[in-house]
Design an enzyme around this catalytic site. Structure first.
Site, mmCIF file in Angstrom:
data_model
loop_
_atom_site.group_PDB
_atom_site.id
_atom_site.type_symbol
_atom_site.label_atom_id
_atom_site.label_comp_id
_atom_site.label_asym_id
_atom_site.label_seq_id
_atom_site.Cartn_x
_atom_site.Cartn_y
_atom_site.Cartn_z
ATOM 1 N N LYS A 22 -9.076 5.819 -18.885
ATOM 2 C CA LYS A 22 -9.434 6.228 -20.236
ATOM 3 C C LYS A 22 -8.232 6.022 -21.171
ATOM 4 O O LYS A 22 -7.768 4.920 -21.316
ATOM 5 C CB LYS A 22 -9.946 7.663 -20.225
ATOM 6 C CG LYS A 22 -10.964 7.942 -19.084
ATOM 7 C CD LYS A 22 -12.289 7.213 -19.257
ATOM 8 C CE LYS A 22 -13.193 7.251 -18.033
ATOM 9 N NZ LYS A 22 -13.513 8.567 -17.516
ATOM 10 N N ASP B 5 -8.071 18.734 -14.866
ATOM 11 C CA ASP B 5 -8.414 17.359 -15.219
ATOM 12 C C ASP B 5 -8.107 17.219 -16.708
ATOM 13 O O ASP B 5 -8.825 17.769 -17.552
ATOM 14 C CB ASP B 5 -9.893 17.084 -14.917
ATOM 15 C CG ASP B 5 -10.277 15.624 -15.163
ATOM 16 O OD1 ASP B 5 -9.651 14.980 -16.031
ATOM 17 O OD2 ASP B 5 -11.210 15.140 -14.493
ATOM 18 N N ARG C 58 0.830 -1.211 0.000
ATOM 19 C CA ARG C 58 0.000 0.000 0.000
ATOM 20 C C ARG C 58 0.863 1.260 0.000
ATOM 21 O O ARG C 58 0.522 2.282 -0.595
ATOM 22 C CB ARG C 58 -0.962 0.001 1.201
ATOM 23 C CG ARG C 58 -1.712 1.320 1.384
ATOM 24 C CD ARG C 58 -2.909 1.238 2.322
ATOM 25 N NE ARG C 58 -2.683 0.454 3.521
ATOM 26 C CZ ARG C 58 -1.948 0.847 4.570
ATOM 27 N NH1 ARG C 58 -1.377 2.016 4.577
ATOM 28 N NH2 ARG C 58 -1.785 0.047 5.610
ATOM 29 N N TYR D 105 -16.649 17.055 -15.019
ATOM 30 C CA TYR D 105 -17.063 15.646 -14.967
ATOM 31 C C TYR D 105 -18.087 15.488 -13.842
ATOM 32 O O TYR D 105 -17.896 16.041 -12.753
ATOM 33 C CB TYR D 105 -15.802 14.806 -14.714
ATOM 34 C CG TYR D 105 -16.079 13.354 -14.476
ATOM 35 C CD1 TYR D 105 -16.519 12.533 -15.513
ATOM 36 C CD2 TYR D 105 -15.889 12.788 -13.226
ATOM 37 C CE1 TYR D 105 -16.780 11.199 -15.288
ATOM 38 C CE2 TYR D 105 -16.143 11.445 -13.003
ATOM 39 C CZ TYR D 105 -16.588 10.649 -14.039
ATOM 40 O OH TYR D 105 -16.843 9.330 -13.805
HETATM 41 C C1 LIG Z 1 -13.833 9.019 -16.189
HETATM 42 C C2 LIG Z 1 -13.415 10.349 -15.746
HETATM 43 C C3 LIG Z 1 -13.075 10.594 -14.402
HETATM 44 C C4 LIG Z 1 -13.214 9.548 -13.316
HETATM 45 O O1 LIG Z 1 -12.446 8.403 -13.523
HETATM 46 P P1 LIG Z 1 -12.844 6.988 -12.884
HETATM 47 O O2 LIG Z 1 -11.641 6.149 -13.152
HETATM 48 O O3 LIG Z 1 -14.090 6.518 -13.564
HETATM 49 O O4 LIG Z 1 -13.076 7.188 -11.409
HETATM 50 C C5 LIG Z 1 -12.646 11.863 -14.064
HETATM 51 N N1 LIG Z 1 -12.570 12.859 -14.979
HETATM 52 C C6 LIG Z 1 -12.898 12.662 -16.268
HETATM 53 C C7 LIG Z 1 -12.793 13.790 -17.237
HETATM 54 C C8 LIG Z 1 -13.328 11.412 -16.701
HETATM 55 O O5 LIG Z 1 -13.670 11.232 -17.990
#
Ligand SMILES: *Cc1c(COP(=O)(O)O)cnc(C)c1O
Length: 377
Positions: free
Chosen positions: A195, A170, A47, A99
Site C-alpha cells: 500500500k 496493523d 532467502r 482486514y
Molecule cells: C492490504 C492489506 C493487508 C494485506 O496485504 P497484502 O500485501 O495484500 O497481503 C493487510 N492489512 C491491511 C490493513 C491491508 O490493507
C-alpha cells in the site's frame, strides 16, 4: 535530522566503492566463499538474507523507532508469520473489524493449527472487559477498514501490559509517517508495504517491526521468515525502499486531498454519511488527533441515499476514479466492498475511496458528477 530529511536520505548512499547515489540491486541467489570457506560479508543465500532486504528492514526499523524488522512477500505472509510465532493453544484477541484477510488467516488457517481467536470491538474500551484471561496477543488495526474506526493505542497498550499480553498493530492505513504505534506502547507493528510504503501500486509486500517487548516472538518470526521463505525479491525490496523515500510528500498530498473530499462529501445532498477520522464529526476524531500526526490518511468511506443500488450506480458512473480494490497507490480507487465480501457487516450502500494524489478538483468533479447522475430518477 527532521523526519522528511531522514526519509529522503534513508537508503544507504553514496556507495563507498562506486559513488552511486542510489542502492544497487543484488539479485544473486548465492554468495561465494573464499578458499578457506569464509564468506566475505554477512550474506550466504538470498532467502536467508540479501543486501536489498537488509536495507529495507533497517529503514523500516528506524522509521518505526523499533529494534528489528522482517520483510515478507506480502502483507498476508507477514500476518501469518506473526500468528505462527505464537503456539498452538494460545489465544489472540483480534479487532472484529480487521482486514478481511486477517480473519481468514486466523479462522481458516490457524484455528485448525490450534490457535484460538476471539474477535472484539477493540475500538470500544468497554469491550476490553469481555476479553478472557490468558490472551497472548491483542491485534488492533487503526484506522480500520472500511469504517475508519479509531482505537486508542496508548490506552490499549496499558491494558495489554496489565494483562500480560503483547499488543500488535496493523498500521497499513496510517504508515509510520502518520502514526507510530511502538511509541504509543505497542510491541509490534505490521505493514502491507503493498500500500502506501511502496506507494505506486506495482508490487505486493509486507513487513513486521518489533519493539523491545517482542524480542522472543520476533526470534521465532525471523525463523519463519527464513525457513518458510515467504520473502520479498531483491527488486521488490529495492522498489519498496524507493517508494519510502517519497512517503512524506505522497502522504501530504493523499491526506490533503482526502480531507477536502471528505468535507465536500459531508455536505453533498446525495451522501448520507462520511467516515473519515479527520472530520470533527467522526467519533474517533479526538483520539486520532492525539495519536496521529501530519494528517489522517488517504482512505475514507461514505454511504449514499438510495441503498446498494444507488451505491452501485455512483460506482458505475465514475470515469477518472478506478473501480479496483487496494489502496495507497497514486491514483484514486473506489471499492464497493459489500459486493466483494463473502461474509461481513459492511453497509451495502458504502463506497470506500483510496484518495489519490491527482488534482483534487478533478477527483471531486468525477465524484460529484457520479453522485448527481445516480441521484436522478
Ligand atoms: C492490504 C492489506 C493487508 C494485506 O496485504 P497484502 O500485501 O495484500 O497481503 C493487510 N492489512 C491491511 C490493513 C491491508 O490493507
Amino acid at each position: 535530522m527532521r523526519p522528511s530529511t531522514r526519509i529522503v536520505h534513508s537508503h544507504a548512499a553514496p556507495d563507498s566503492t562506486t559513488g552511486a547515489t542510489t542502492p544497487s540491486i543484488h539479485p544473486a541467489t548465492t554468495f561465494a566463499r573464499d578458499a578457506d570457506y569464509a564468506l566475505p560479508g554477512t550474506h550466504l543465500y538470498q532467502r536467508i538474507s540479501n543486501p536489498n532486504r537488509d536495507q529495507l528492514e533497517s529503514v523500516l526499523t528506524e522509521l518505526e523507532g523499533g529494534v528489528q524488522a522482517a520483510a515478507f512477500a506480502s502483507g498476508c505472509a507477514a500476518l501469518t508469520a506473526v500468528f505462527q510465532s505464537l503456539s498452538p493453544g494460545d489465544t489472540v484477541a483480534c479487532a472484529s473489524d480487521c482486514y478481511s484477510g486477517t480473519r481468514e488467516i486466523l479462522v481458516e488457517l490457524l484455528r485448525p493449527w490450534g490457535l484460538e481467536t476471539v474477535f472484539v470491538d477493540l475500538w470500544k474500551p468497554e469491550s476490553w472487559r469481555e476479553l478472557p484471561d490468558g490472551i497472548r496477543l491483542i491485534w488492533a488495526e487503526t484506522p480500520s477498514n472500511p469504517l475508519l474506526r479509531i482505537t486508542d493505542l496508548e490506552r490499549l497498550s496499558w491494558f495489554a501490559r496489565a494483562r500480560g499480553a503483547l499488543l500488535g498493530v496493523d498500521g497499513t492505513f496510517a504508515t509510520p509517517w502518520l502514526q507510530k504505534p511502538l511509541d504509543l506502547g505497542a510491541d509490534l507493528v505490521l505493514h502491507a508495504t503493498t500500500k502506501y510504503l511502496s506507494g505506486h501500486g506495482d508490487l505486493v509486500g509486507g513487513a513486521v517491526v518489533a519493539g523491545p517487548g517482542a524480542s522472543d516472538l520476533f526470534a521465532r518470526l525471523r525463523k519463519i521468515q527464513v525457513h518458510a521463505g515467504a520473502v520479498p525479491s531483491a527488486f521488490d525490496s529495492w522498489l519498496t525502499l524507493r517508494g519510502i523515500r517519497t512517503l512524506g510528500v505522497r502522504l501530504r498530498a493523499h491526506c490533503e486531498n482526502a480531507m477536502e473530499i471528505a468535507r465536500r462529501l459531508e455536505s453533498h445532498s446525495a451522501v448520507s454519511a462520511v467516515h473519515y477520522p479527520g472530520l470533527p464529526s467522526h467519533p474517533g476524531h479526538a483520539i486520532a488527533s492525539r495519536q496521529m500526526r501530519h494528517g489522517f490518511g488517504g482512505v475514507l468511506s461514505f454511504q449514499v441515499h438510495g441503498g446498494e443500488e444507488a451505491a452501485a450506480r455512483v460506482c458505475a458512473n465514475l470515469e477518472l476514479v478506478l473501480r479496483a480494490t487496494s489502496l495507497g497507490s497514486l491514483e484514486t480507487l473506489v471499492e464497493h466492498r459489500a459486493r466483494i465480501e463473502t461474509s461481513g457487516t459492511t453497509p451495502r450502500d458504502l463506497l470506500r475511496l483510496s484518495v489519490g494524489i491527482e488534482d483534487v478538483e478533478d477527483i471531486w468533479e468525477d465524484l460529484d458528477k457520479a453522485l448527481e447522475q445516480a441521484a436522478k430518477p
